[in-house]
Design a protein around this motif. Structure first.
Motif: not given
Lengths: 331, 282
Positions: B204-208
Motif C-alpha cells: 500500500a505504501l509503495a503505490v501511494l
C-alpha cells in the motif's frame, strides 16, 4: 552441587549491558535511521525557518563562507502587516478552506450514488476515483484549457448558447455574442474560484473513496432495524448512516484541510498568482517572494511560511489531540 | 446496506440506474476526455479551430512521438523514475523499522515520537523550503536527482511511519511475546515474524508514495534548475511554455505524465485505497 547452582544463576543474572537492557535499547536502534533522516530534512528546517524569519537574507554567503543574513527582529512581520499581497493571499486561503470543504459532502453524495452492486460497479468506482491519481499539474493544465474562452470547453459551450456565428468579408468565421465569453482565469474576481473548482475535482474523488470504504463497514443490522422503524431517505442518512461514517468523515476533513492549505501546484500552473496577485495564496506567495526574478528574499519568505505554519499548527494540534484521545481509548 | 440496493426497487429502476451510470461517468471525466481527444488531434484541427468537435483525423502516434522528439520529455520521464523509485524504497524501509519500534516497544517517548512523525507529515512545505534549498546548495545536492529523492524519502518517512506503526499495532502482540519467550533476538523477530506480516502495508505504501512523489511539483521547482534533473511534472510545465498553442502536444505530454501513477493505481487498486484511508477506515 550448591556451588554449581550459584554459578549458574550468576551467569544468568549478569549478562552483558546490551543484553540486560535489550528492550530499552532495541527500539532506538530501529528508530535511529528514520529519526536522523527526518530530523535533518523536516524537524531542524522548521526551526531554521522560524529563526530565519527574523533576518533579512538574499541567500548568499561571503568569501569566508559566512551567511550574509542581517538580523532585523520582527521587521519582516511588520512589513507583512502592511503588505496588501499578503492580505489577498490570506483571504484566498480562507476561500480555499471554506469552499474546499464542499468536497466532503460532494464526495459522500457520489459515494452514496455509487454504493450499489450492479455489474461493472468496480470499474465505475475506480473511474470516478481517476482524477485523484493524476498530478495536480495535469489537472491544472486540463482546466486551464477547459476554461479557455477562445477554444476551451467553456468558451465553446458559451458560444453555442449566446453567440451567433457570422462570416466576415475575408471569409473568416467570427462570433457576435450577446454577452462576451467569460475569461475566468483572467478575471481578478473569478480566477480564484475557477482554480478552486478545478481543485475540487480530485479532492471530491478522494473524499468519495474514503466514504465508499466507510460505507462498506456500516452495520447492516442497524440499517435494517432502522428500516423496520420506518426510517428512510434523509433521516436514515443523517441519523443512522452518517454517525457510523464518523471515522471516514474525520479523515476526509483532515485531508481536505491540508489539501486546501497546501494548494500550490494548480495556482502555479493556471495563473501563477495573477492577475495582479489576485489568486495568490500564502504557499504560492511565499514561493514567489523567496525565489523570485528580483533576487531571493529568504527572510521575508520565511516569515510568510511561518504564518502559514501557524495556521496549519492549529489544525495539526486538533488532529493530534483527536488521535491522542483515540490512543487513550484504544488501550 | 445504504442506500437500498437498486435491485429491490424493480427492474425499471435498475435499468435506469445502469443507463445513467455511463452518462454520469462521462460527465465526471469530461475534462479528461476532452484533453485526450485533443491529444490525438492533428495540428490542422487545432489551427482551424476544431478543438472540441470530433477530430477530423487521428494523429495519436504522431503527437506522442512528437513530444519525445521535439522536447526533453524522455529525459524528464527518466528523471521522474530515478527520483521516485529510491524515494519509495528508502522511506518504506525506514518506516518499517521505525513503525516496528513505535508499535512493539513500550517506552515513554514512543507516543510523542509517533506524533512527531504524524505532525511532520501535515506541515506546509514552505516552512521547509528555504533551509532545505540552502542545505542542498551547500552540499552540492541542488539540481541533482539525489537531492530530490533524499528529501522526498525523508519527508514521506513521516506518513509511512504513521501508517506502518498503526498497521503493526493491529497485529496480534502474542506473536512477538511468544517469540521473545523462545529467546529469539529482537531483530530476528522483526525480520522473520513481523516483516512477513506487514507485506500488504508495504504494498500500500509503495503505490501511494510512488504516486505522491511522482506527482510532486513544488520540490521539483525548489530543488532543480535545468533540464538534467527535472521530473516530468515540472517538465510538462516547461513544455507548456515551449509548445505555446500546440495544444495537441501539451495534452499528449500531460497524459504521458499521468500514465505511470494511473497504471500503478489500476494494478494495485486494493492496496492503494487501503493506504489512502490512512489505515483508519478499514
Amino acid at each position: 552441587m550448591a556451588d554449581a547452582v550459584v554459578t549458574d544463576t550468576r551467569t544468568r543474572t549478569e549478562p552483558g549491558f546490551f543484553r540486560r537492557n535489550k528492550l530499552a535499547i532495541a527500539p532506538w536502534i530501529f528508530l535511529i535511521p528514520a529519526l536522523i533522516f527526518f530530523a535533518i530534512y523536516v524537524v531542524i528546517p522548521i526551526f531554521e525557518s522560524l529563526w530565519l524569519s527574523l533576518y533579512q537574507w538574499n541567500g548568499l554567503y561571503d568569501a569566508e563562507g559566512n551567511s550574509t543574513a542581517v538580523w532585523v527582529g520582527f521587521e519582516n512581520y511588520a512589513r507583512l502587516w502592511g503588505d496588501p499581497n499578503f492580505w489577498t493571499s490570506l483571504r484566498n486561503n480562507i476561500a480555499w478552506l471554506v469552499l474546499y470543504m464542499l468536497a466532503v459532502p460532494a464526495g459522500l453524495f457520489i459515494a452514496l450514488f455509487l454504493n450499489q452492486t450492479v455489474t461493472g460497479m468496480r470499474f465505475y468506482k475506480s473511474m470516478f476515483f481517476f482524477p485523484f491519481v493524476i498530478s495536480q499539474v495535469v489537472v491544472g493544465l486540463i482546466f486551464g484549457w477547459f476554461y479557455n474562452p477562445d477554444f476551451g470547453v467553456v468558451g465553446t459551450v458559451w458560444k453555442a448558447i449566446f453567440c451567433e456565428e457570422t462570416t466576415n468579408i475575408l471569409g473568416n468565421t467570427t462570433f457576435r455574442c450577446e454577452r462576451p465569453v467569460p475569461d475566468i482565469l483572467s478575471s481578478e474576481q473569478w480566477a480564484t474560484y475557477g482554480i478552486i473548482a478545478a481543485g475540487l475535482w480530485p479532492q471530491i474523488a478522494y473524499c468519495m473513496i474514503l466514504y465508499l470504504t466507510g460505507l462498506n463497514n456500516v452495520a447492516a443490522d442497524q440499517i435494517e432495524a432502522a428500516r423496520l422503524d420506518g426510517a428512510k431517505g434523509w433521516k436514515m442518512l443523517w441519523y443512522v448512516v452518517v454517525p457510523q461514517l464518523k471515522p471516514a468523515t474525520f479523515i476526509a476533513v483532515v485531508v481536505t484541510v491540508i489539501g486546501a492549505l497546501r494548494s500550490f501546484d494548480m495556482i502555479a500552473i493556471m495563473t501563477q498568482g495573477g492577475p495582479f496577485g489576485s489568486t495568490n495564496v500564502l504557499s504560492h506567495y511565499m514561493f514567489e517572494v523567496a525565489i523570485s526574478e528580483y533576487g531571493e528574499r529568504y527572510g521575508y519568505g520565511s516569515s510568510i511560511a511561518t504564518v502559514l505554519f501557524g495556521i496549519m499548527l492549529i489544525f495539526i494540534s486538533y488532529f493530534l489531540w483527536r488521535m491522542y484521545q483515540d490512543e487513550k481509548g484504544g488501550r | 446496506m445504504f442506500p437500498r440496493p437498486i435491485e429491490k426497487s424493480g427492474a425499471t429502476a435498475k435499468a435506469a440506474y445502469q443507463a445513467f451510470l455511463p452518462i454520469a461517468l462521462i460527465m465526471w471525466l469530461l475534462p479528461l476526455l476532452a484533453i485526450f481527444l485533443t491529444s490525438i488531434r492533428s495540428a490542422a484541427d487545432i489551427n482551424s479551430g476544431n478543438v472540441f468537435g470530433w477530430p477530423s483525423e487521428f494523429a495519436l502516434i504522431e503527437n506522442y512521438a512528437a513530444v519525445f522528439t521535439q522536447s526533453a520529455a524522455a529525459q524528464y520521464m527518466l528523471n521522474s523514475v530515478l527520483i521516485t523509485v529510491p524515494s519509495v524504497v528508502i522511506s518504506v524501509a525506514l518506516a518499517c523499522l521505525a513503525g516496528y519500534a513505535l508499535a512493539i516497544y513500550r517506552f515513554r517517548v514512543a507516543l510523542p515520537l509517533f506524533f512527531l512523525f504524524v505532525a511532520g507529515n501535515f506541515i506546509p512545505f514552505q516552512i521547509l523550503m528555504v533551509p532545505v534549498r540552502d542545505m542542498s546548495v551547500q552540499t552540492g545536492l541542488y539540481d541533482t536527482i539525489a537531492g530530490q529523492f533524499l528529501f522526498h524519502a525523508a519527508f514521506q518517512t513521516g506518513f509511512c511511519t504513521l501508517f506502518m506503526r498503526n498497521f503493526i499495532k493491529a497485529l496480534p502482540f502474542d506473536l512477538v511475546e511468544s517469540a521473545r519467550i523462545e529467546g529469539v533476538a529482537e531483530w530476528r523477530i522483526f525480520w522473520y515474524v513481523v516483516l512477513p506480516l506487514v507485506r500488504p502495508a508495504i504494498a500500500a505504501l509503495a503505490v501511494l508514495i510512488f504516486t505522491f512523489v511522482w506527482n510532486d511539483f513544488f520540490w521539483a521547482n525548489v530543488l532543480t534548475q535545468g533540464e538534467s534533473a527535472k521530473p516530468i511534472t515540472a517538465g510538462v510545465r516547461a513544455l507548456n511554455g515551449q509548445f505555446v498553442n500546440n495544444w495537441h502536444l501539451v495534452s499528449a505530454a500531460s497524459l504521458l505524465a499521468a500514465i505511470p501513477p494511473v497504471v500503478c493505481f489500476f494494478l494495485m487498486q486494493r492496496h492503494f485505497i487501503a493506504g489512502l484511508t490512512l489505515g483508519a477506515v478499514k
